[in-house]
Design an enzyme around this catalytic site. Structure first.
Site, short mmCIF file in Angstrom:
data_model
loop_
_atom_site.label_atom_id
_atom_site.label_comp_id
_atom_site.label_asym_id
_atom_site.label_seq_id
_atom_site.Cartn_x
_atom_site.Cartn_y
_atom_site.Cartn_z
N LYS A 88 0.85 -1.20 0.00
CA LYS A 88 0.00 0.00 0.00
C LYS A 88 0.88 1.24 0.00
O LYS A 88 1.77 1.40 0.85
CB LYS A 88 -0.87 0.01 1.26
CG LYS A 88 -2.29 -0.42 1.00
CD LYS A 88 -3.09 -0.39 2.27
CE LYS A 88 -4.01 0.79 2.34
NZ LYS A 88 -4.87 0.73 3.55
C1 E4P Z 1 -8.27 1.35 3.49
O1 E4P Z 1 -7.40 0.67 3.03
C2 E4P Z 1 -8.15 2.19 4.69
O2 E4P Z 1 -7.40 1.48 5.62
C3 E4P Z 1 -9.47 2.48 5.34
O3 E4P Z 1 -10.55 2.04 4.59
C4 E4P Z 1 -9.61 3.87 5.88
O4 E4P Z 1 -10.87 3.99 6.50
P1 E4P Z 1 -11.26 5.14 7.53
O5 E4P Z 1 -11.57 6.37 6.76
O6 E4P Z 1 -12.46 4.61 8.23
O7 E4P Z 1 -10.07 5.31 8.43
#
Ligand code: E4P
Length: 222
Positions: A88
């Site tokens: 990521k």
């Molecule tokens: C995705 O890969 C992220 O980790 C995640 O969906 C972020 O979500 P949030 O906005 O609830 O922190």
């Protein structure tokens, strides 16, 4: 549509993965920090758990460097942990440079923190495996997260980009239906929402009625 879990909690992943419906897990620095456990062993454990129930399931581990060489170093370290590792990487210029370099090495990437279709176009051009539009965070600032997902779908289809759309920052079960309707490839869900997907009050009352009727019928047969 593929379903990923958006968590770093091993127990939650273990329980949800037993359904066999989990295609992967996304983590981020905040989710890992929340669990307070060491990073590398956590990722390794998650990778093993999800693959036990689904051979093709992936784990997404995020880099924390913000410069090209730092991201590359971290990425190459992460892919050595497990063959199902996806890296990521944040949607910043050095990030997309790293995505391009990793694509050349055939290493899978998930471009994270995407908030516009133009950003998603750049990620696809760089060769990202997945693009992660954060719909909940867009909704939080009164934008329409799902509209961005629809725009990305249209653009990727117009040009035949193979990058998969991974809907992230999900806040409600309804968003999974909406994401499927606009043709997203994947949704990543907090475990609470994953379990909510199975539920409907009419399913529960319907089942109770079936079982009560069956019991009454059995008694009559005796
Ligand atoms: C995705 O890969 C992220 O980790 C995640 O969906 C972020 O979500 P949030 O906005 O609830 O922190």
């Amino acid at each position: 549509m593929k379903l990923f879990l958006d968590t770093g909690n091993i127990e939650d992943i273990r329980i949800a993965a037993e359904t066999g419906l989990v295609d992967g897990v996304t983590t981020n620095p905040s989710l890992i920090a929340k669990e307070g456990k060491p990073f590398v062993p956590t990722l390794k454990k998650i990778a093993k758990i999800v693959q036990k129930h689904n051979k093709r399931a992936v784990i997404n581990g995020e880099v924390v460097s913000t410069d090209f060489s730092g991201m590359m170093k971290e990425a190459l370290r992460l892919v050595r942990l497990t063959p199902n590792m996806i890296i990521k990487i944040p949607l910043i210029p050095d990030g997309l440079k790293a995505v391009y370099a990793l694509h050349k090495k055939k290493i899978g990437t998930n471009v994270t923190l995407c908030f516009t279709a133009a950003q998603a176009l750049l990620a696809a051009k760089a060769g990202a495996t997945y693009i992660s539009p954060f719909i909940g965070r867009l909704d939080d600032i009164t934008s329409e997260g799902m509209e961005v997902v629809g725009e990305i779908r249209q653009i990727y289809d117009n040009y035949g980009y193979p990058t998969e759309i991974l809907v992230a920052s999900v806040r409600s079960p309804r968003q999974i239906t909406d994401a499927a309707l606009v043709g997203a490839d994947i949704c990543t869900l907090p475990t609470k929402i994953y379990h909510q997907l199975f539920k409907h009050p009419l399913t529960d009352t319907g089942l109770q009625k079936f079982l009560a009727d069956w019991e009454a019928y059995q008694k009559k047969q005796k």
